[in-house]
Design a protein around this motif. Structure first.
Motif, PDB file in Angstrom:
ATOM      1  N   SER A  93     -16.692  -1.326  17.579  1.00 54.16           N
ATOM      2  CA  SER A  93     -15.321  -1.093  18.038  1.00 54.16           C
ATOM      3  C   SER A  93     -14.357  -2.097  17.424  1.00 54.16           C
ATOM      4  CB  SER A  93     -15.254  -1.195  19.571  1.00 54.16           C
ATOM      5  OG  SER A  93     -16.013  -0.165  20.168  1.00 54.16           O
ATOM      6  N   SER A  94     -14.768  -3.356  17.357  1.00 55.33           N
ATOM      7  CA  SER A  94     -13.925  -4.392  16.753  1.00 55.33           C
ATOM      8  C   SER A  94     -13.709  -4.117  15.267  1.00 55.33           C
ATOM      9  CB  SER A  94     -14.564  -5.766  16.943  1.00 55.33           C
ATOM     10  OG  SER A  94     -14.682  -6.083  18.314  1.00 55.33           O
ATOM     11  N   GLN A  95     -14.773  -3.658  14.607  1.00 54.22           N
ATOM     12  CA  GLN A  95     -14.658  -3.329  13.189  1.00 54.22           C
ATOM     13  C   GLN A  95     -13.680  -2.174  12.982  1.00 54.22           C
ATOM     14  OE1 GLN A  95     -18.270  -1.855  11.419  1.00 54.22           O
ATOM     15  NE2 GLN A  95     -17.567  -2.222   9.331  1.00 54.22           N
ATOM     16  N   LEU A  96     -13.765  -1.159  13.833  1.00 54.23           N
ATOM     17  CA  LEU A  96     -12.862  -0.017  13.711  1.00 54.23           C
ATOM     18  C   LEU A  96     -11.415  -0.408  14.006  1.00 54.23           C
ATOM     19  CD1 LEU A  96     -14.935   2.880  15.332  1.00 54.23           C
ATOM     20  CD2 LEU A  96     -14.505   2.458  12.912  1.00 54.23           C
ATOM     21  N   ASP A  97     -11.229  -1.323  14.969  1.00 52.89           N
ATOM     22  CA  ASP A  97      -9.874  -1.799  15.269  1.00 52.89           C
ATOM     23  C   ASP A  97      -9.268  -2.500  14.059  1.00 52.89           C
ATOM     24  OD1 ASP A  97     -10.023  -0.828  17.827  1.00 52.89           O
ATOM     25  OD2 ASP A  97     -10.562  -2.755  18.741  1.00 52.89           O
ATOM     26  N   THR A  98     -10.081  -3.288  13.368  1.00 52.11           N
ATOM     27  CA  THR A  98      -9.613  -3.987  12.169  1.00 52.11           C
ATOM     28  C   THR A  98      -9.274  -3.007  11.057  1.00 52.11           C
ATOM     29  OG1 THR A  98     -10.986  -5.902  12.724  1.00 52.11           O
ATOM     30  CG2 THR A  98     -10.207  -5.744  10.453  1.00 52.11           C
ATOM     31  N   ILE A  99     -10.129  -1.986  10.897  1.00 54.93           N
ATOM     32  CA  ILE A  99      -9.883  -0.964   9.873  1.00 54.93           C
ATOM     33  C   ILE A  99      -8.586  -0.217  10.156  1.00 54.93           C
ATOM     34  CG2 ILE A  99     -10.718   1.249   8.966  1.00 54.93           C
ATOM     35  CD1 ILE A  99     -13.568   0.155   9.286  1.00 54.93           C
ATOM     36  N   LYS A 100      -8.380   0.168  11.417  1.00 60.35           N
ATOM     37  CA  LYS A 100      -7.156   0.889  11.790  1.00 60.35           C
ATOM     38  C   LYS A 100      -5.919   0.042  11.533  1.00 60.35           C
ATOM     39  CE  LYS A 100      -9.362   3.762  15.324  1.00 60.35           C
ATOM     40  NZ  LYS A 100      -9.509   4.004  16.794  1.00 60.35           N
ATOM     41  N   ALA A 101      -6.011  -1.250  11.829  1.00 56.84           N
ATOM     42  CA  ALA A 101      -4.875  -2.146  11.601  1.00 56.84           C
ATOM     43  C   ALA A 101      -4.576  -2.277  10.108  1.00 56.84           C
ATOM     44  CB  ALA A 101      -5.162  -3.516  12.209  1.00 56.84           C
ATOM     45  N   ASP A 102      -5.629  -2.390   9.297  1.00 49.72           N
ATOM     46  CA  ASP A 102      -5.449  -2.484   7.847  1.00 49.72           C
ATOM     47  C   ASP A 102      -4.821  -1.211   7.280  1.00 49.72           C
ATOM     48  OD1 ASP A 102      -6.370  -5.049   7.601  1.00 49.72           O
ATOM     49  OD2 ASP A 102      -8.408  -4.496   7.017  1.00 49.72           O
ATOM     50  N   LEU A 103      -5.288  -0.060   7.763  1.00 53.33           N
ATOM     51  CA  LEU A 103      -4.751   1.206   7.279  1.00 53.33           C
ATOM     52  C   LEU A 103      -3.297   1.398   7.696  1.00 53.33           C
ATOM     53  CD1 LEU A 103      -7.783   3.619   7.861  1.00 53.33           C
ATOM     54  CD2 LEU A 103      -6.944   2.717   5.682  1.00 53.33           C
ATOM     55  N   ALA A 104      -2.966   0.964   8.907  1.00 53.33           N
ATOM     56  CA  ALA A 104      -1.574   1.066   9.365  1.00 53.33           C
ATOM     57  C   ALA A 104      -0.660   0.188   8.513  1.00 53.33           C
ATOM     58  CB  ALA A 104      -1.483   0.653  10.835  1.00 53.33           C
ATOM     59  N   LEU A 105      -1.137  -1.004   8.178  1.00 52.92           N
ATOM     60  CA  LEU A 105      -0.361  -1.909   7.329  1.00 52.92           C
ATOM     61  C   LEU A 105      -0.172  -1.319   5.938  1.00 52.92           C
ATOM     62  CD1 LEU A 105       0.953  -4.707   6.926  1.00 52.92           C
ATOM     63  CD2 LEU A 105      -1.321  -5.553   6.271  1.00 52.92           C
ATOM     64  N   GLU A 106      -1.244  -0.716   5.408  1.00 57.99           N
ATOM     65  CA  GLU A 106      -1.168  -0.125   4.074  1.00 57.99           C
ATOM     66  C   GLU A 106      -0.257   1.095   4.070  1.00 57.99           C
ATOM     67  OE1 GLU A 106      -1.635  -0.492   0.256  1.00 57.99           O
ATOM     68  OE2 GLU A 106      -2.716  -1.800   1.652  1.00 57.99           O
ATOM     69  N   LYS A 107      -0.313   1.885   5.126  1.00 59.49           N
ATOM     70  CA  LYS A 107       0.555   3.064   5.229  1.00 59.49           C
ATOM     71  C   LYS A 107       2.027   2.663   5.256  1.00 59.49           C
ATOM     72  CE  LYS A 107       1.241   7.261   7.967  1.00 59.49           C
ATOM     73  NZ  LYS A 107       0.814   8.031   9.169  1.00 59.49           N
ATOM     74  N   ARG A 108       2.319   1.584   5.981  1.00 60.67           N
ATOM     75  CA  ARG A 108       3.695   1.097   6.044  1.00 60.67           C
ATOM     76  C   ARG A 108       4.169   0.596   4.678  1.00 60.67           C
ATOM     77  NH1 ARG A 108       3.006  -1.593  10.224  1.00 60.67           N
ATOM     78  NH2 ARG A 108       2.719  -3.697   9.389  1.00 60.67           N
TER      79      ARG A 108
ATOM     80  N   HIS B 180      -2.851  12.352  -5.342  1.00 61.12           N
ATOM     81  CA  HIS B 180      -3.846  13.109  -4.575  1.00 61.12           C
ATOM     82  C   HIS B 180      -3.993  12.582  -3.154  1.00 61.12           C
ATOM     83  CE1 HIS B 180      -7.473  15.335  -3.656  1.00 61.12           C
ATOM     84  NE2 HIS B 180      -8.090  14.203  -3.373  1.00 61.12           N
ATOM     85  N   ASP B 181      -4.159  11.248  -3.008  1.00 60.91           N
ATOM     86  CA  ASP B 181      -4.340  10.639  -1.684  1.00 60.91           C
ATOM     87  C   ASP B 181      -4.023   9.153  -1.809  1.00 60.91           C
ATOM     88  OD1 ASP B 181      -5.039   9.819   0.827  1.00 60.91           O
ATOM     89  OD2 ASP B 181      -7.179  10.249   0.638  1.00 60.91           O
ATOM     90  N   ALA B 182      -2.749   8.820  -1.602  1.00 64.10           N
ATOM     91  CA  ALA B 182      -2.307   7.436  -1.805  1.00 64.10           C
ATOM     92  C   ALA B 182      -2.997   6.473  -0.844  1.00 64.10           C
ATOM     93  CB  ALA B 182      -0.788   7.347  -1.632  1.00 64.10           C
ATOM     94  N   LEU B 183      -3.031   6.825   0.426  1.00 60.93           N
ATOM     95  CA  LEU B 183      -3.645   5.931   1.409  1.00 60.93           C
ATOM     96  C   LEU B 183      -5.150   5.795   1.169  1.00 60.93           C
ATOM     97  CD1 LEU B 183      -3.269   4.176   3.905  1.00 60.93           C
ATOM     98  CD2 LEU B 183      -3.609   6.228   5.321  1.00 60.93           C
ATOM     99  N   GLY B 184      -5.796   6.907   0.840  1.00 61.13           N
ATOM    100  CA  GLY B 184      -7.230   6.866   0.571  1.00 61.13           C
ATOM    101  C   GLY B 184      -7.567   6.011  -0.635  1.00 61.13           C
ATOM    102  N   ALA B 185      -6.741   6.102  -1.686  1.00 64.48           N
ATOM    103  CA  ALA B 185      -6.976   5.309  -2.891  1.00 64.48           C
ATOM    104  C   ALA B 185      -6.881   3.825  -2.592  1.00 64.48           C
ATOM    105  CB  ALA B 185      -5.977   5.698  -3.975  1.00 64.48           C
ATOM    106  N   HIS B 186      -5.869   3.429  -1.834  1.00 62.66           N
ATOM    107  CA  HIS B 186      -5.708   2.012  -1.491  1.00 62.66           C
ATOM    108  C   HIS B 186      -6.767   1.548  -0.491  1.00 62.66           C
ATOM    109  CE1 HIS B 186      -2.023   0.634  -3.525  1.00 62.66           C
ATOM    110  NE2 HIS B 186      -1.737   1.925  -3.567  1.00 62.66           N
ATOM    111  N   ALA B 187      -7.134   2.429   0.426  1.00 60.48           N
ATOM    112  CA  ALA B 187      -8.180   2.069   1.384  1.00 60.48           C
ATOM    113  C   ALA B 187      -9.495   1.793   0.668  1.00 60.48           C
ATOM    114  CB  ALA B 187      -8.355   3.181   2.412  1.00 60.48           C
ATOM    115  N   ARG B 188      -9.796   2.613  -0.316  1.00 61.40           N
ATOM    116  CA  ARG B 188     -11.054   2.484  -1.040  1.00 61.40           C
ATOM    117  C   ARG B 188     -11.052   1.318  -2.030  1.00 61.40           C
ATOM    118  NH1 ARG B 188     -10.876   7.098  -2.733  1.00 61.40           N
ATOM    119  NH2 ARG B 188      -9.903   6.693  -4.752  1.00 61.40           N
TER     120      ARG B 188
END
Length: 229
Positions: free
Chosen positions: A70-85, A122-130
């Motif tokens: 759960s902690s790992q997923l919370d960190t991932i969600k926070a990182d993705l939200a920051l990247e999306k912004r 194609h997928d901006a957020l996915g590219a940066h996430a990966r």
């Protein structure tokens, strides 16, 4: 004719959880049984301690895995939200950032820019996430599934020495629990190493050594308190 390698890295997640759960179940329960036996407890009390250790250990493994995932997923969600912004506020800078990553990996600047632009189309957020954050599909573990899996593998591992303690007479209990548990651990280490494509002998020795050490130390503690009391 296509050539496909049988890579083992995709097994790391579930293999780690399975080995960790079963290994902890065997080592902790066998050590607990041996320690209580060395303290001159009755067989009834030994089995009671073993069952209590199994339940407590399984719940501890489940809770620990749930909190960890759960902690790992919370960190991932926070990182993705920051990247999306960041993508919404400065898309061009994000293209440059991704292109620089590809350039550092060996592409020339023009090709790196083209790859970054195409992937982001194609997928901006996915590219940066990966490629920037280092996330992949395997990072999306389910906390409840992870908790249940860890508890189940721990229970299976703990049930093995507990079954031996139930079947053998008290005078033979320490020797039989220790011997069978070390055999279980060696088998577990070898199977895990085989599934991961590593040396079976090294895997077996590594797991067996630490299991034997834990049992020996617990037996010493149990014997000491048995003498004191």
């Amino acid at each position: 004719m296509s050539h496909e390698e049988d890579h083992r890295s995709n097994r790391v997640g579930w293999l780690r959880a399975a080995v960790l759960g079963a290994n902890d179940g065997i080592v902790s329960t066998a050590s607990l049984i041996i320690g209580v036996t060395a303290a001159n407890a009755t067989q009834h009390n030994i089995l009671l301690a073993g069952i209590a250790g199994l339940v407590a250990g399984a719940m501890s493994m489940a809770a620990g895995e749930y909190v960890s995932v759960s902690s790992q997923l919370d960190t991932i969600k926070a990182d993705l939200a920051l990247e999306k912004r960041s993508l919404e506020e400065d898309y061009e800078d994000e293209i440059d950032e991704l292109a620089q990553i590809y350039e550092n990996r060996g592409l020339d600047s023009i090709m790196a820019r083209q790859v970054a632009e195409k992937l982001m189309e194609h997928d901006a957020l996915g590219a940066h996430a990966r490629d920037e954050i280092g996330l992949s599909d395997s990072n999306g573990a389910n906390p409840i599934q992870a908790a249940m899996f860890s508890a189940a593998t721990f229970t299976i591992g703990a049930a093995l020495p507990l079954l031996v303690a139930w079947l053998v007479p008290l005078p033979m209990l320490i020797a039989m629990v220790a011997g069978s548990s070390l055999l279980f651990l060696a088998s577990l280490g070898a199977i895990a190493a085989r599934a991961g494509g590593a040396s079976m002998s090294i895997g077996a020795i590594r797991v067996t050594f630490w299991g034997a050490l834990a049992m020996a130390l617990t037996a010493m503690v149990g014997q000491f308190f048995g003498i004191v009391t």
